[in-house]
Enzyme design. Structure first.
Site, short mmCIF file in Angstrom:
data_model
loop_
_atom_site.label_atom_id
_atom_site.label_comp_id
_atom_site.label_asym_id
_atom_site.label_seq_id
_atom_site.Cartn_x
_atom_site.Cartn_y
_atom_site.Cartn_z
N ASP A 65 0.01 -7.91 6.35
CA ASP A 65 -1.10 -6.95 6.25
C ASP A 65 -2.24 -7.70 5.56
O ASP A 65 -2.18 -7.98 4.36
CB ASP A 65 -0.66 -5.72 5.44
CG ASP A 65 -1.76 -4.66 5.37
OD1 ASP A 65 -2.95 -5.02 5.51
OD2 ASP A 65 -1.45 -3.47 5.17
N TYR A 75 0.84 -1.20 0.00
CA TYR A 75 0.00 0.00 0.00
C TYR A 75 0.88 1.26 0.00
O TYR A 75 1.88 1.33 0.73
CB TYR A 75 -0.91 -0.05 1.23
CG TYR A 75 -1.62 1.24 1.52
CD1 TYR A 75 -2.51 1.79 0.60
CD2 TYR A 75 -1.42 1.93 2.71
CE1 TYR A 75 -3.16 2.99 0.85
CE2 TYR A 75 -2.07 3.12 2.97
CZ TYR A 75 -2.94 3.64 2.04
OH TYR A 75 -3.56 4.82 2.29
C1 LIG Z 1 -3.57 -2.74 2.52
C2 LIG Z 1 -3.68 -1.50 3.36
N1 LIG Z 1 -3.00 -1.43 4.52
C3 LIG Z 1 -3.05 -0.32 5.30
C4 LIG Z 1 -3.82 0.76 4.94
C5 LIG Z 1 -3.84 1.98 5.82
O1 LIG Z 1 -5.05 2.05 6.54
P1 LIG Z 1 -5.69 3.42 7.06
O2 LIG Z 1 -6.15 4.19 5.87
O3 LIG Z 1 -6.80 2.95 7.95
O4 LIG Z 1 -4.63 4.15 7.81
C6 LIG Z 1 -4.56 0.72 3.76
C7 LIG Z 1 -5.38 1.88 3.36
O5 LIG Z 1 -5.91 1.94 2.28
C8 LIG Z 1 -4.48 -0.44 2.94
O6 LIG Z 1 -5.15 -0.53 1.78
#
Ligand SMILES: Cc1ncc(COP(=O)(O)O)c(C=O)c1O
Length: 383
Positions: A176, A104
């Site tokens: 993740d 991400y």
């Molecule tokens: C795979 C992934 N991990 C982490 C995040 C980060 O999350 P947040 O937007 O709640 O901070 C995202 C956000 O789009 C994501 O798609």
């Protein structure tokens, strides 16, 4: 209510961490919107002293998510990024991390623009190829940080194979699991040490909260995460904790419909003459379809497709009527976006090219509407 020790997944989602409120019998955990707790006398309290440190609504959510994710404990943070940031505090200056190359964009930004300042080192590799992970290892490698499926090119990493590499090397495997959700993929059962989710997505599921969780397995990580959550203080609020707790109750049924709709849209797009390529782990054309069948319990609601040019991608995004043009994913309503200029704008163009994220790519987060209505919408947008 007593949760049987052998309860199945959807039962755990609804009941784990939940007890009727002892004061009233309320079946739903209340929102404890308080900053402090009155103590009976000096040194005598009910286990709650200050709300950054402990909050009953947050504790109920954390117990629920620890059970869902099959971990020893879970900790809830103010966003998915705050959760990932907390995980990296397990590292020390000089430590090295091997990271999925199309992680991400916000994760890349945190690692590259912030944590490198603190002398942490990161190598980005295509973790779908275990030999590349092996090649990137250094004596200082303390963590493998893997995202699977990835955002937005939906590449998969073999979690069990990566866990074996991490174990041999004495490094932690962090996954993740935001894109799959625990309903479709449980990395701890496959050997991961730590799992993180942006609860903003499928766990909450209703596009009305931003949050993140860390699920841990090792005793020392249980202690450290509790410590860092209190020390750095990036906690999830009581109201957001309550929203996510409401979300997890329906996770199983929502994910079933996300799977159905993801597959219906992928099949429709794959047969459309204006679509050059569809990337969806549930299609036999996906290069890792076999791995998806092995390590996932459904293929989810995320799909990407290529329409040949930026202009065509822009037109599809602008012409949809039922779908909404927006960042984020995992909610009950279908979202469409152009990753190169939206979610992944912080990733440099040459890195986007290297991972196959083209300017002509469109991403859909299929919601749980009737799939026929979603297909009708795409049909008119592509016409
Ligand atoms: C795979 C992934 N991990 C982490 C995040 C980060 O999350 P947040 O937007 O709640 O901070 C995202 C956000 O789009 C994501 O798609």
């Amino acid at each position: 209510m007593k949760l049987p020790p052998d309860a199945r997944f959807s039962t755990i989602c609804i009941h784990a961490g939940q007890v009727p409120d002892p004061g009233t019998g309320a079946i739903i955990t209340p929102i404890f919107q308080t900053s402090t707790y009155v103590q009976e006398e000096l040194g005598k309290h009910k286990g709650y002293e200050y709300a950054r440190t402990q909050n009953p609504t947050r504790s109920a959510l954390e117990a629920n998510i620890a059970a869902i994710g099959k971990g020893a404990a879970a900790y809830a943070f103010a966003s998915g990024m705050a959760a990932i940031d907390a995980i990296t505090t397990l590292l020390e200056a000089g430590d090295h991390v091997v990271v999925t190359d199309n992680t991400y964009g916000g994760t890349f930004r945190l690692f590259d623009k912030v944590l490198r300042k603190y002398k942490l080192e990161f190598t980005y590799v295509d973790t779908s190829r275990p030999e590349l992970i092996e090649q990137a290892l250094r004596p200082s490698t303390k963590m493998l940080f893997v995202e699977t499926p990835t955002n937005p090119v939906l590449r998969l990493t073999d979690i069990a194979a990566t866990a074996a590499i991490a174990r041999r090397h004495g490094a932690r495997l962090v996954v993740d699991n935001t894109f799959a959700s625990p309903a479709l993929q449980r990395p701890i059962e496959l050997g991961a040490d730590i799992v993180t989710h942006s609860t903003t997505k499928y766990l909450n599921g209703h596009s009305d909260s931003v949050g993140g969780v860390v699920i841990v397995t090792r005793d020392e990580d249980v202690e450290w995460m509790k410590f860092i959550q209190n020390s750095a203080g990036a906690i999830l609020s009581p109201f957001d904790s309550w929203l996510v707790l409401r979300g997890t109750k329906t996770l199983t049924v929502r994910m079933a419909q996300h799977n159905t709709n993801g597959m219906a849209l992928a099949e429709f797009l794959a047969a459309h003459p204006k679509v050059k390529q569809v990337i969806y782990p549930g299609l036999a054309s996906h290069p890792q379809h076999a791995l998806a069948r092995k390590q996932m319990r459904g293929f989810g609601g995320m799909l990407s497709f290529d329409v040949g040019s930026f202009e065509a991608a822009r037109d599809v995004c602008n012409r949809v009527k039922l779908m909404s043009l927006a960042e984020s994913l995992g909610g009950v309503e279908t979202l469409i976006c152009h990753p190169a200029s939206m979610t992944h704008a912080s990733v440099p163009p040459e890195r986007r090219q290297a991972i196959g994220l083209t300017d002509s790519m469109v991403r859909i987060s299929a919601g749980i509407e009737d799939p026929a209505d979603l297909i009708d919408d795409l049909k008119q947008a592509l016409a």
